[in-house]
Design a protein around this motif. Sequence first.
Motif, mmCIF file in Angstrom:
data_model
loop_
_atom_site.group_PDB
_atom_site.id
_atom_site.type_symbol
_atom_site.label_atom_id
_atom_site.label_comp_id
_atom_site.label_asym_id
_atom_site.label_seq_id
_atom_site.Cartn_x
_atom_site.Cartn_y
_atom_site.Cartn_z
ATOM 1 N N THR A 212 0.837 -1.195 0.000
ATOM 2 C CA THR A 212 0.000 0.000 0.000
ATOM 3 C C THR A 212 0.871 1.244 0.000
ATOM 4 O OG1 THR A 212 -1.782 -1.108 1.200
ATOM 5 C CG2 THR A 212 -1.776 1.292 1.249
ATOM 6 N N VAL A 213 0.537 2.202 -0.881
ATOM 7 C CA VAL A 213 1.218 3.494 -0.883
ATOM 8 C C VAL A 213 0.264 4.504 -0.270
ATOM 9 C CG1 VAL A 213 2.270 5.312 -2.254
ATOM 10 C CG2 VAL A 213 2.603 2.921 -2.898
ATOM 11 N N LEU A 214 0.633 5.004 0.906
ATOM 12 C CA LEU A 214 -0.189 5.982 1.594
ATOM 13 C C LEU A 214 -0.016 7.351 0.954
ATOM 14 C CD1 LEU A 214 0.641 4.875 5.258
ATOM 15 C CD2 LEU A 214 -1.203 4.069 3.774
ATOM 16 N N SER A 215 -0.993 8.229 1.179
ATOM 17 C CA SER A 215 -0.910 9.570 0.611
ATOM 18 C C SER A 215 0.149 10.387 1.353
ATOM 19 C CB SER A 215 -2.271 10.268 0.702
ATOM 20 O OG SER A 215 -2.635 10.430 2.065
ATOM 21 N N GLY A 216 0.682 11.370 0.687
ATOM 22 C CA GLY A 216 1.714 12.216 1.281
ATOM 23 C C GLY A 216 2.669 12.727 0.236
ATOM 24 N N THR A 217 3.332 13.818 0.538
ATOM 25 C CA THR A 217 4.202 14.465 -0.443
ATOM 26 C C THR A 217 5.645 13.974 -0.368
ATOM 27 O OG1 THR A 217 4.607 16.295 1.105
ATOM 28 C CG2 THR A 217 2.782 16.546 -0.463
ATOM 29 N N GLU A 218 5.973 13.169 0.645
ATOM 30 C CA GLU A 218 7.341 12.661 0.757
ATOM 31 C C GLU A 218 7.608 11.670 -0.368
ATOM 32 O OE1 GLU A 218 11.118 12.401 2.345
ATOM 33 O OE2 GLU A 218 9.492 13.623 3.161
ATOM 34 N N PRO A 219 8.595 11.936 -1.226
ATOM 35 C CA PRO A 219 8.860 11.001 -2.329
ATOM 36 C C PRO A 219 9.437 9.689 -1.825
ATOM 37 C CG PRO A 219 10.530 12.718 -2.270
ATOM 38 C CD PRO A 219 9.501 13.094 -1.243
ATOM 39 N N GLN A 220 8.863 8.592 -2.268
ATOM 40 C CA GLN A 220 9.366 7.260 -1.970
ATOM 41 C C GLN A 220 10.025 6.720 -3.232
ATOM 42 O OE1 GLN A 220 6.092 5.135 0.324
ATOM 43 N NE2 GLN A 220 5.011 6.975 -0.346
ATOM 44 N N TYR A 221 10.842 5.697 -3.108
ATOM 45 C CA TYR A 221 11.517 5.245 -4.313
ATOM 46 C C TYR A 221 12.066 3.825 -4.177
ATOM 47 C CZ TYR A 221 15.643 6.893 -1.690
ATOM 48 O OH TYR A 221 16.595 7.105 -0.717
ATOM 49 N N VAL A 222 12.179 3.202 -5.336
ATOM 50 C CA VAL A 222 12.921 1.955 -5.510
ATOM 51 C C VAL A 222 14.287 2.332 -6.063
ATOM 52 C CG1 VAL A 222 13.084 -0.167 -6.881
ATOM 53 C CG2 VAL A 222 10.879 0.540 -5.898
ATOM 54 N N THR A 223 15.318 1.662 -5.627
ATOM 55 C CA THR A 223 16.651 1.968 -6.114
ATOM 56 C C THR A 223 17.444 0.691 -6.373
ATOM 57 O OG1 THR A 223 18.719 3.164 -5.618
ATOM 58 C CG2 THR A 223 17.558 2.186 -3.762
ATOM 59 N N PHE A 224 18.315 0.741 -7.348
ATOM 60 C CA PHE A 224 19.251 -0.351 -7.619
ATOM 61 C C PHE A 224 20.474 0.237 -8.307
ATOM 62 C CE2 PHE A 224 16.314 -0.142 -11.180
ATOM 63 C CZ PHE A 224 17.132 -0.185 -12.295
ATOM 64 N N THR A 225 21.555 -0.509 -8.305
ATOM 65 C CA THR A 225 22.823 -0.021 -8.848
ATOM 66 C C THR A 225 23.311 -0.924 -9.972
ATOM 67 O OG1 THR A 225 23.430 0.920 -6.696
ATOM 68 C CG2 THR A 225 25.205 0.602 -8.294
ATOM 69 N N LEU A 226 23.825 -0.296 -11.028
ATOM 70 C CA LEU A 226 24.384 -1.018 -12.172
ATOM 71 C C LEU A 226 25.877 -0.710 -12.300
ATOM 72 C CD1 LEU A 226 21.591 -0.306 -14.817
ATOM 73 C CD2 LEU A 226 21.864 -2.352 -13.409
ATOM 74 N N PHE A 227 26.632 -1.708 -12.745
ATOM 75 C CA PHE A 227 28.056 -1.535 -13.005
ATOM 76 C C PHE A 227 28.299 -1.652 -14.501
ATOM 77 C CE2 PHE A 227 32.332 -3.453 -13.554
ATOM 78 C CZ PHE A 227 33.090 -2.415 -13.032
ATOM 79 N N THR A 228 29.109 -0.739 -15.044
ATOM 80 C CA THR A 228 29.400 -0.740 -16.482
ATOM 81 C C THR A 228 30.726 -1.458 -16.723
ATOM 82 O OG1 THR A 228 30.413 1.442 -16.221
ATOM 83 C CG2 THR A 228 28.124 1.366 -16.978
ATOM 84 N N GLU A 229 30.640 -2.631 -17.316
ATOM 85 C CA GLU A 229 31.820 -3.457 -17.557
ATOM 86 C C GLU A 229 32.170 -3.441 -19.047
ATOM 87 O OE1 GLU A 229 33.033 -7.646 -15.755
ATOM 88 O OE2 GLU A 229 31.466 -7.853 -17.274
#
Length: 239
Positions: A212-229
């Motif tokens: 559930t995503v509750l209401s509100g102005t605080e930005p939430q986020y998914v994050t991941f990291t990629l490596f360039t080989e």
Amino acid sequence: MKRKLTIHTILAAILISTTLLCLCPGCGKNRVEIPSITMAEISEHRPTFTADNLPNYAVFNSVVDHPIIGDERQFVRVYDSAGNEYIDSVELQPNQLYEVRIYFVNDATDASKKLINTYCTASFPDTIAQQGSAVITGVLKCDADTFIVPEKTDDSISITCSTELSLKYVVNSAQQYSTTGTNKLDFTKIDPEDLFGNYASIGYLRNDYNNTVLSGTEPQYVTFTLFTEPTASTDSSTS
């Protein structure tokens, strides 16, 4: 006994053959033109709001002037270490780490209006050719207990490179930061097989507020990291 070909018989034969041509999937210009629109185009044309004029119903990422992330419709960003900011396009350099963020906000002013069964998926190319370009895409999906337009929305960032590169996901880097209901951000690991394979659950993941995503102005986020080989062809060309 031979049957006579009347004008009605001929017209009927022409009508049947024309209909079959229109239904034929490989007949090119003879196909019936059906007006259509993609989900991405629907997402682009959805209603938008401002920080001073928020909706009274649950909706993903529809504010154009969020004080922290700006236009919420452009919710996929990549971190630029040179400018110390998250941007929507980048030229990749070899042997570097790039953090990607997928922001999500429920813009409802009414705290009772929740986005439920909320999910996120992401995709990135395995390889980018020399002087090539590609995109990293994020998709948000949900149901709503009241009203939402649309139920799925996507965004992407542009990536380029001057030498051929292979993109590698950094193990254990996929995670989300979501509001717990007390305006604090909760840290949760995400299974990369869900995030890149199907859909990963996002939002508040505890008690009675599962996915559930509750209401509100605080930005939430998914994050991941990629490596360039650098690829094998890049290594051989520079040796």
